[in-house]
Structures are given as C-alpha cells and as structure tokens.
Design a protein around this motif. Structure first.
Motif, PDB file in Angstrom:
ATOM      1  N   ASP A 180       0.830  -1.207   0.000  1.00  0.00           N
ATOM      2  CA  ASP A 180       0.000   0.000   0.000  1.00  0.00           C
ATOM      3  C   ASP A 180       0.868   1.263   0.000  1.00  0.00           C
ATOM      4  O   ASP A 180       0.566   2.242  -0.692  1.00  0.00           O
ATOM      5  CB  ASP A 180      -0.919   0.014   1.224  1.00  0.00           C
ATOM      6  CG  ASP A 180      -2.018  -1.035   1.150  1.00  0.00           C
ATOM      7  OD1 ASP A 180      -2.254  -1.560   0.034  1.00  0.00           O
ATOM      8  OD2 ASP A 180      -2.626  -1.336   2.194  1.00  0.00           O
ATOM      9  N   ALA A 181       1.948   1.245   0.781  1.00  0.00           N
ATOM     10  CA  ALA A 181       2.804   2.430   0.903  1.00  0.00           C
ATOM     11  C   ALA A 181       3.494   2.777  -0.411  1.00  0.00           C
ATOM     12  O   ALA A 181       3.738   3.955  -0.704  1.00  0.00           O
ATOM     13  CB  ALA A 181       3.857   2.210   1.990  1.00  0.00           C
ATOM     14  N   THR A 182       3.807   1.761  -1.212  1.00  0.00           N
ATOM     15  CA  THR A 182       4.509   1.987  -2.481  1.00  0.00           C
ATOM     16  C   THR A 182       3.564   1.969  -3.678  1.00  0.00           C
ATOM     17  O   THR A 182       4.018   1.971  -4.820  1.00  0.00           O
ATOM     18  CB  THR A 182       5.589   0.912  -2.696  1.00  0.00           C
ATOM     19  OG1 THR A 182       4.959  -0.387  -2.700  1.00  0.00           O
ATOM     20  CG2 THR A 182       6.649   0.967  -1.610  1.00  0.00           C
ATOM     21  N   ASN A 183       2.232   1.924  -3.397  1.00  0.00           N
ATOM     22  CA  ASN A 183       1.229   1.831  -4.471  1.00  0.00           C
ATOM     23  C   ASN A 183       1.508   0.605  -5.334  1.00  0.00           C
ATOM     24  O   ASN A 183       1.598   0.674  -6.555  1.00  0.00           O
ATOM     25  CB  ASN A 183       1.220   3.100  -5.318  1.00  0.00           C
ATOM     26  CG  ASN A 183      -0.056   3.243  -6.123  1.00  0.00           C
ATOM     27  OD1 ASN A 183      -0.977   2.432  -6.007  1.00  0.00           O
ATOM     28  ND2 ASN A 183      -0.115   4.268  -6.958  1.00  0.00           N
ATOM     29  N   LYS A 221       9.891   4.069  -8.109  1.00  0.00           N
ATOM     30  CA  LYS A 221      11.198   3.411  -8.076  1.00  0.00           C
ATOM     31  C   LYS A 221      12.302   4.455  -7.988  1.00  0.00           C
ATOM     32  O   LYS A 221      12.404   5.360  -8.810  1.00  0.00           O
ATOM     33  CB  LYS A 221      11.380   2.554  -9.328  1.00  0.00           C
ATOM     34  CG  LYS A 221      12.609   1.663  -9.288  1.00  0.00           C
ATOM     35  CD  LYS A 221      12.623   0.722 -10.504  1.00  0.00           C
ATOM     36  CE  LYS A 221      13.841  -0.180 -10.489  1.00  0.00           C
ATOM     37  NZ  LYS A 221      13.859  -1.099 -11.652  1.00  0.00           N
ATOM     38  N   LEU A 222      13.151   4.325  -6.944  1.00  0.00           N
ATOM     39  CA  LEU A 222      14.239   5.282  -6.733  1.00  0.00           C
ATOM     40  C   LEU A 222      15.525   4.877  -7.421  1.00  0.00           C
ATOM     41  O   LEU A 222      16.360   5.719  -7.755  1.00  0.00           O
ATOM     42  CB  LEU A 222      14.512   5.427  -5.227  1.00  0.00           C
ATOM     43  CG  LEU A 222      13.373   5.982  -4.378  1.00  0.00           C
ATOM     44  CD1 LEU A 222      13.728   5.899  -2.901  1.00  0.00           C
ATOM     45  CD2 LEU A 222      13.080   7.426  -4.784  1.00  0.00           C
ATOM     46  N   GLY A 223      15.717   3.595  -7.612  1.00  0.00           N
ATOM     47  CA  GLY A 223      16.958   3.128  -8.229  1.00  0.00           C
ATOM     48  C   GLY A 223      17.042   1.617  -8.205  1.00  0.00           C
ATOM     49  O   GLY A 223      16.107   0.919  -7.805  1.00  0.00           O
ATOM     50  N   LYS A 232      10.291   4.269  -3.241  1.00  0.00           N
ATOM     51  CA  LYS A 232       9.835   5.238  -2.255  1.00  0.00           C
ATOM     52  C   LYS A 232       8.411   4.870  -1.849  1.00  0.00           C
ATOM     53  O   LYS A 232       7.600   4.452  -2.677  1.00  0.00           O
ATOM     54  CB  LYS A 232       9.853   6.656  -2.837  1.00  0.00           C
ATOM     55  CG  LYS A 232       9.384   7.723  -1.852  1.00  0.00           C
ATOM     56  CD  LYS A 232       9.391   9.118  -2.482  1.00  0.00           C
ATOM     57  CE  LYS A 232       8.860  10.159  -1.499  1.00  0.00           C
ATOM     58  NZ  LYS A 232       8.845  11.519  -2.090  1.00  0.00           N
ATOM     59  N   GLY A 233       8.130   5.032  -0.556  1.00  0.00           N
ATOM     60  CA  GLY A 233       6.787   4.753  -0.064  1.00  0.00           C
ATOM     61  C   GLY A 233       6.355   5.772   0.966  1.00  0.00           C
ATOM     62  O   GLY A 233       7.161   6.573   1.449  1.00  0.00           O
ATOM     63  N   LYS A 234       5.090   5.747   1.301  1.00  0.00           N
ATOM     64  CA  LYS A 234       4.556   6.676   2.292  1.00  0.00           C
ATOM     65  C   LYS A 234       3.460   5.978   3.091  1.00  0.00           C
ATOM     66  O   LYS A 234       2.500   5.455   2.522  1.00  0.00           O
ATOM     67  CB  LYS A 234       3.991   7.927   1.607  1.00  0.00           C
ATOM     68  CG  LYS A 234       3.651   9.057   2.568  1.00  0.00           C
ATOM     69  CD  LYS A 234       3.272  10.318   1.792  1.00  0.00           C
ATOM     70  CE  LYS A 234       3.020  11.492   2.724  1.00  0.00           C
ATOM     71  NZ  LYS A 234       2.697  12.737   1.970  1.00  0.00           N
ATOM     72  N   PHE A 235       3.622   5.974   4.419  1.00  0.00           N
ATOM     73  CA  PHE A 235       2.627   5.374   5.296  1.00  0.00           C
ATOM     74  C   PHE A 235       1.458   6.342   5.513  1.00  0.00           C
ATOM     75  O   PHE A 235       1.597   7.545   5.292  1.00  0.00           O
ATOM     76  CB  PHE A 235       3.258   5.010   6.638  1.00  0.00           C
ATOM     77  CG  PHE A 235       4.158   3.811   6.583  1.00  0.00           C
ATOM     78  CD1 PHE A 235       3.799   2.679   5.877  1.00  0.00           C
ATOM     79  CD2 PHE A 235       5.375   3.810   7.254  1.00  0.00           C
ATOM     80  CE1 PHE A 235       4.625   1.564   5.826  1.00  0.00           C
ATOM     81  CE2 PHE A 235       6.213   2.710   7.220  1.00  0.00           C
ATOM     82  CZ  PHE A 235       5.834   1.584   6.506  1.00  0.00           C
ATOM     83  N   GLU A 286       7.659   8.962   5.289  1.00  0.00           N
ATOM     84  CA  GLU A 286       8.182   8.502   4.008  1.00  0.00           C
ATOM     85  C   GLU A 286       9.259   7.449   4.254  1.00  0.00           C
ATOM     86  O   GLU A 286      10.051   7.557   5.191  1.00  0.00           O
ATOM     87  CB  GLU A 286       8.759   9.675   3.216  1.00  0.00           C
ATOM     88  CG  GLU A 286       7.700  10.666   2.754  1.00  0.00           C
ATOM     89  CD  GLU A 286       8.280  11.777   1.900  1.00  0.00           C
ATOM     90  OE1 GLU A 286       7.659  12.113   0.861  1.00  0.00           O
ATOM     91  OE2 GLU A 286       9.334  12.320   2.278  1.00  0.00           O
ATOM     92  N   ILE A 287       9.275   6.444   3.407  1.00  0.00           N
ATOM     93  CA  ILE A 287      10.194   5.315   3.581  1.00  0.00           C
ATOM     94  C   ILE A 287      10.883   4.979   2.260  1.00  0.00           C
ATOM     95  O   ILE A 287      10.424   5.363   1.178  1.00  0.00           O
ATOM     96  CB  ILE A 287       9.458   4.060   4.103  1.00  0.00           C
ATOM     97  CG1 ILE A 287       8.338   3.656   3.119  1.00  0.00           C
ATOM     98  CG2 ILE A 287       8.916   4.297   5.502  1.00  0.00           C
ATOM     99  CD1 ILE A 287       7.679   2.319   3.459  1.00  0.00           C
ATOM    100  N   ALA A 288      12.004   4.258   2.378  1.00  0.00           N
ATOM    101  CA  ALA A 288      12.685   3.678   1.223  1.00  0.00           C
ATOM    102  C   ALA A 288      12.674   2.169   1.412  1.00  0.00           C
ATOM    103  O   ALA A 288      13.064   1.665   2.477  1.00  0.00           O
ATOM    104  CB  ALA A 288      14.110   4.202   1.115  1.00  0.00           C
TER     105      ALA A 288
END
Length: 305
Positions: free
Chosen positions: A70-73, A80-82, A91-94, A99-101
């Motif tokens: 869910d956090a990363t859709n 995608k960061l790399g 990258k994700g978001k709760f 924000e998370i990696a």
C-alpha cells in the motif's frame, strides 16, 4: 572553483583523514549521547527470536506485505528510486505521513537471503547520526524487503560525479561530508558495541539527508569482528572493484584498514569530482589512484575541479 594540488597531495590527504577522524572522535565525546537517536521500545514479536533481534533497543518493526504494498502503491514504477545489487529500491509513504525507502530483494539478486538477514540483524543494533536508520523488514510470501528512512537527496555519487549538480557542494560542505563519513566509520570500527567492517564503502552507499549530511548505508556485505580480532579472511570476494584494498581484492584479507582504503578513494573522488575508474588524461585512461601516484612521482601539478 578550482584548486591546485601539487605533489604533496598524499601527505595532505593523510593529514585531512587524521584531522577528520580525530575531530569526529572529540566531537562525539563532547556531545555524549546527542550523536545517537533516543532509544525506543522494540516491537516484541515472535519473529525477533528467528531473526536474532532479542533485546535490541531500536524501534524495529516486522511489517506486513500489505502495508509495504500500500505504501509503495503496489511497487509502482513511478515510485522506483533506483536499482542496486540487492534489487530495486522504492519510495513509499505510510498513512501517518512517514516517508520510507524500500529495498526489495530481486529473485535474480546475487545477494541472497543470508545477506538480507545479515543487513537486518546488523544495522538493527547500530544507531548513529551518520548511519542510515533502519525501520524494519518484511519477509512474507517469498518477498524479502528492508525498510529504511527516506532520504530525499539520494546518494553522494548523484552529486559529485555530475558537473552541474556538484556546484551545490562547496568546499565547506565537502569537508563536512568527509567528516560525517569519518564519524560513521569511527563508530563502526571503535565506538559501537560491535566492531563492524563495512566492506563496500563507496559513493553510491553514502546517502544524503535534507541538509546534505551523509549517512552510510547498505550493510549486506558487512562483517562483525570480535574485540580481539584484527583481520579476517574470506574466499568469497564481494564488494566493488576500485574501492577494494589490494590485500582484500587479491587474497580476501579484510580488516579496519580495508574500509580506510575505501574511504581514501572516496576522499579523492569527493575532492576531484571524478570516478576512480573513469579518469582520463591526454586520451589515456587511468584509475584516479594511478593518476595521483604518477603525478606525485613526477612532481607534477594536478588540476582538480
């Protein structure tokens, strides 16, 4: 801005290294515990026994796959960061806004479950302002993921090897980055409860926060030493050529000196803005270390951007 570095570059760099390490040591002692995040309660789960994390004093969480999805859709390409040896990073978001990696182990990755577990077990027990902060991991339904704090300025190589982007790194900022890396290494080698050899210190494994402060990351290849151990030996050479100490690349011997060698290469790259493996002069290719050695031997003046 350009500087001229003459044939005394090696002793100057040695002096710089000693200065930054000593300064980091003194600063760490003066600040006491302020270099370390506050200890928080551990989420006590049965998985801790499996992962060997009993008694860790970090805010470590075993996340459900649905939370990370869910956090990363659902690991959307746009997030995608790399891509690294471990696999893709997203990258994700709760829901609470954090924000998370997310490092997701690829099925074809050369770093398997043992490296994944090693990174989780090791960095969960380490806390320092110049080490990337581990939030937790996920190991469900064949998925293996490590979840870190998100750092918006990517990694050091993104800046120093790009002529346009490295203008934001003036000499004071570059010195601060060198000092921060040295503080992180000093903690790993001397001040933490574990003696840790990173074994893959390089520009792409130095992440930068909002204020361009460096944080050492990627501990999949790290080794833990006992307090009485001086060096180790392995038949499996792993790391990045160009940053490896000669005795490690040729004979598999690693120690604190291995990380110091890598740090020396990194200092040269930060100063010059040039990759160790990509230096070119008069149509000929050298690595950066070879170029510096030739210039010192010939007492030439080196022009570095």
């Amino acid at each position: 801005m350009k500087i001229l570095v003459n044939a005394i570059i090696v002793p100057l760099l040695a002096t710089l290294f000693c200065f930054t390490v000593c300064f980091a040591f003194m600063r760490g002692h003066k600040k006491g515990k302020t270099n370390f995040p506050e200890k928080t309660n551990v989420n006590v789960l049965k998985d801790e026994q499996v992962w060997g994390l009993e008694g860790s004093n970090t805010d470590f969480t075993f996340f459900d796959l649905s939370q990370i999805s869910d956090a990363t859709n659902n690991f959307l390409d746009a997030n995608k960061l790399g891509q690294g040896g471990f696999g893709p990073v997203y990258k994700g978001k709760f829901p609470d806004g954090r924000e998370i990696a997310v490092k997701r182990l690829a099925s074809h990755s050369g770093q398997g479950f043992m490296e994944f577990k090693n990174e989780v077990q090791l960095i969960a027990k380490l806390q320092h302002t110049n080490l990337v902060r581990l939030l937790g991991c996920c190991s469900q339904r064949g998925e293996k993921m490590v979840i870190y704090e998100y750092l918006p300025n990517k990694s050091l190589d993104f800046f120093i090897f790009d002529e346009a982007k490295r203008v934001v790194l003036n000499w004071n900022k570059r010195l601060a980055i060198i000092e921060g890396i040295s503080q992180g290494l000093l903690y790993l080698h001397k001040l933490s409860r574990l003696r840790v050899i990173h074994r893959d210190l390089k520009a792409s494994n130095i992440l930068l926060d909002n204020e361009m402060n460096p944080k050492i990351s990627d501990f999949g290849l790290a080794k833990i030493f006992n307090s009485n151990d001086v060096e180790g030996n392995t038949e499996k050479i792993a790391g990045t050529y160009g940053y490896m100490a000669p005795e490690y690349a040729s004979a598999g011997i690693f120690s604190i000196k291995s990380d110091v060698f890598s740090f020396g290469v990194l200092i040269l790259e930060i100063i010059s803005g040039t990759r160790n493996s990509g230096f070119q002069q008069h149509g000929k290719f050298f690595n950066l270390l070879r170029h510096v050695l030739l210039a010192v031997n010939q007492e030439e003046i080196i022009l570095l951007d």
